[in-house]
Write an enzyme that holds these catalytic residues in place. Sequence first.
Site, PDB file in Angstrom:
ATOM      1  N   SER A 112     -25.149   7.407   5.276  1.00 36.31           N
ATOM      2  CA  SER A 112     -25.364   6.658   4.038  1.00 36.31           C
ATOM      3  C   SER A 112     -24.351   5.518   3.884  1.00 36.31           C
ATOM      4  O   SER A 112     -23.284   5.532   4.498  1.00 36.31           O
ATOM      5  CB  SER A 112     -25.235   7.613   2.847  1.00 36.31           C
ATOM      6  OG  SER A 112     -23.953   8.196   2.872  1.00 36.31           O
ATOM      7  N   GLY A 144     -20.451   5.673   4.805  1.00 36.44           N
ATOM      8  CA  GLY A 144     -20.130   4.656   5.809  1.00 36.44           C
ATOM      9  C   GLY A 144     -19.018   3.726   5.344  1.00 36.44           C
ATOM     10  O   GLY A 144     -18.167   3.310   6.132  1.00 36.44           O
ATOM     11  N   GLU A 158     -24.123   2.334  11.199  1.00 35.29           N
ATOM     12  CA  GLU A 158     -25.586   2.262  11.058  1.00 35.29           C
ATOM     13  C   GLU A 158     -25.925   2.967   9.750  1.00 35.29           C
ATOM     14  O   GLU A 158     -26.080   4.184   9.711  1.00 35.29           O
ATOM     15  CB  GLU A 158     -26.267   2.980  12.241  1.00 35.29           C
ATOM     16  CG  GLU A 158     -25.939   2.393  13.598  1.00 35.29           C
ATOM     17  CD  GLU A 158     -26.760   1.141  13.924  1.00 35.29           C
ATOM     18  OE1 GLU A 158     -27.621   0.734  13.110  1.00 35.29           O
ATOM     19  OE2 GLU A 158     -26.535   0.571  15.004  1.00 35.29           O
ATOM     20  N   CYS A 212     -34.349   5.661   8.307  1.00 39.35           N
ATOM     21  CA  CYS A 212     -33.538   4.566   7.761  1.00 39.35           C
ATOM     22  C   CYS A 212     -34.398   3.310   7.657  1.00 39.35           C
ATOM     23  O   CYS A 212     -34.119   2.426   6.857  1.00 39.35           O
ATOM     24  CB  CYS A 212     -32.316   4.325   8.632  1.00 39.35           C
ATOM     25  SG  CYS A 212     -32.728   4.148  10.363  1.00 39.35           S
TER      26      CYS A 212
END
Length: 519
Positions: free
Chosen positions: A244, A248, A265, A299
């Site tokens: 998330s 992140g 990512e 995602c």
Amino acid sequence: LSSRASAVLKALDIPTEGVIPGVFDGAWGGSGPIIETKCPATGEVIGRVQSATVDETRLAIAKTVEASRAVRAMPGPKRGEVIRQIREALAAKTSDLGDLISLEMGKIKSEGKGEVQEFVDICDHATGLSRSIAGRVLPSERENHVIYEIPNPLGVVGVLSAFNFPVAVYGWNFAVAFVAGNAAIWKPSPTTPLCSIAVTKIIQPVLERNGLPAAAASLVVGDVDVGKEVVGSGDIPLISFTGSERVGKEVGKNVQDRFGKTILELGGNNCVIVDKDADLKQALQGVLFAAVGTAGQRCTSTRRLLLHKDIAKDFLAKLLTYYDSVTPSSTLKMGDPLDPATLIGPLHTEVSVKNYQAAIDGVTSRGGELLTKRSGKIVDGPTEGGHWVWPVVLRPKIDDPCWQEEVFAPVLYVAEFETIDEAVKINNAVPQGLSSSLFTKNLRTMGRWLGPEGSDCGIVNVNVGTSGAEIGAAFGGNKSTGWGRESGGDAWKQYVRWSAATVNYGDKLPLAQGVSFGT
Ligand code: NAD
């Protein structure tokens, strides 16, 4: 254990009774808290995994550092041959490992298999790369000098992965990092530990057969404390984090704090634009797969749908017909992920269900409109004990805060536009920058979409949905998605340390830029 869970685990050499070791540093162990992993479709506990303590994590990092010396000493093409053998071992287990992904993560059977296929594909890419990883030879302005740019291994790569791709994300990182000469330590999502154990058990014998320490592919199952230990370790030059934006951001700061490197990512808020000249049948298929597929837990899932006002009414009517026909027996079958006919599985956890409901409640309480006939948690879902929800389409107010956030569930927001410039502006007006798609037959619109005035995302598709990338190109997103790139393309360049080396093969010592230092 149900007979089908037991069959899948046995096929993957995972114990079906007792506590399963969740730490691998050349040997299996672990004495941290026990994690119960559950099947999202039934609630069945399919494994009790002993996680890592912080001390065990530290030890595993040390063992991985040691193993990295053997990996970097091995010639590159030989590393490629090891990855080729790992590819074969994975391919032989595609069906069982795919089923375990379905069982533990909740995605449908073909997507479970597809995820293993992605690992197989990246191994093919990495094997080729092992013979073509190249530095450069550059001209020097000085006589009898030459400049080289040389890629050398980093050492250890730390891979922290999300629950929704419990196998492929590690594969992208491991295969490329390994052929570039690195060892890896993996901290998987605490809700998908069995997938990581199964993968490690497939890799371990291949490494050993090739005379390498198996700690070159270490594993530490655990929660936040274990993740923090990996992220904070000065012995791990590169942290590749998938998850998330919230986590992140913290990981990025913590790695920066010790001047480490990151590949981030993070979340996406992916938009599809359907222009008035689009092939509407194709667009409908594209939107459906990306918005409803994987129960909205990619995602790259479509979160926002922008429809040209001339086609909006018809397009939406058709889309809603599909949404309203989702049942355990319709063509858009919702149900047991392991049933090959199922297209929509459950949400991964009860937390996901809560986030889904909160998003719907928020939008409707602020004046947004629910367009699907059904919404909310399904009490008597296709299987008992599963996290079943109705996929929904909402028309939020145009200034609603929901447009700015990723909801990791099958929740689609829709709005209309008049000009393509306006649509592109809306596409770009969010913090995230992962995936985006434009459906059009107009070459000029396409050119604009792909150019400097177009989509600001890392993935910019035309007449293809937002999800379902291949390994060929580097995968990743911009802005709050983290700017990371993984998998194919030039992604490998991040897994090495670059040296610029000037070599003088003459008998004088001239200085650059004509500088003189009269000695
Ligand atoms: P998450 O952020 O909750 O967890 C990701 C990982 O971080 C887990 O392994 C977790 O244990 C670990 N973690 C949590 N707190 C930590 C901390 N303080 N320090 C170190 N590690 C910590 O994500 P999730 O719910 O598992 O996954 C869903 C999210 O992942 C979505 O936002 C999705 O968009 C994103 N995702 C992105 C990509 C991509 O390529 N951009 C791919 C898959 C998933």
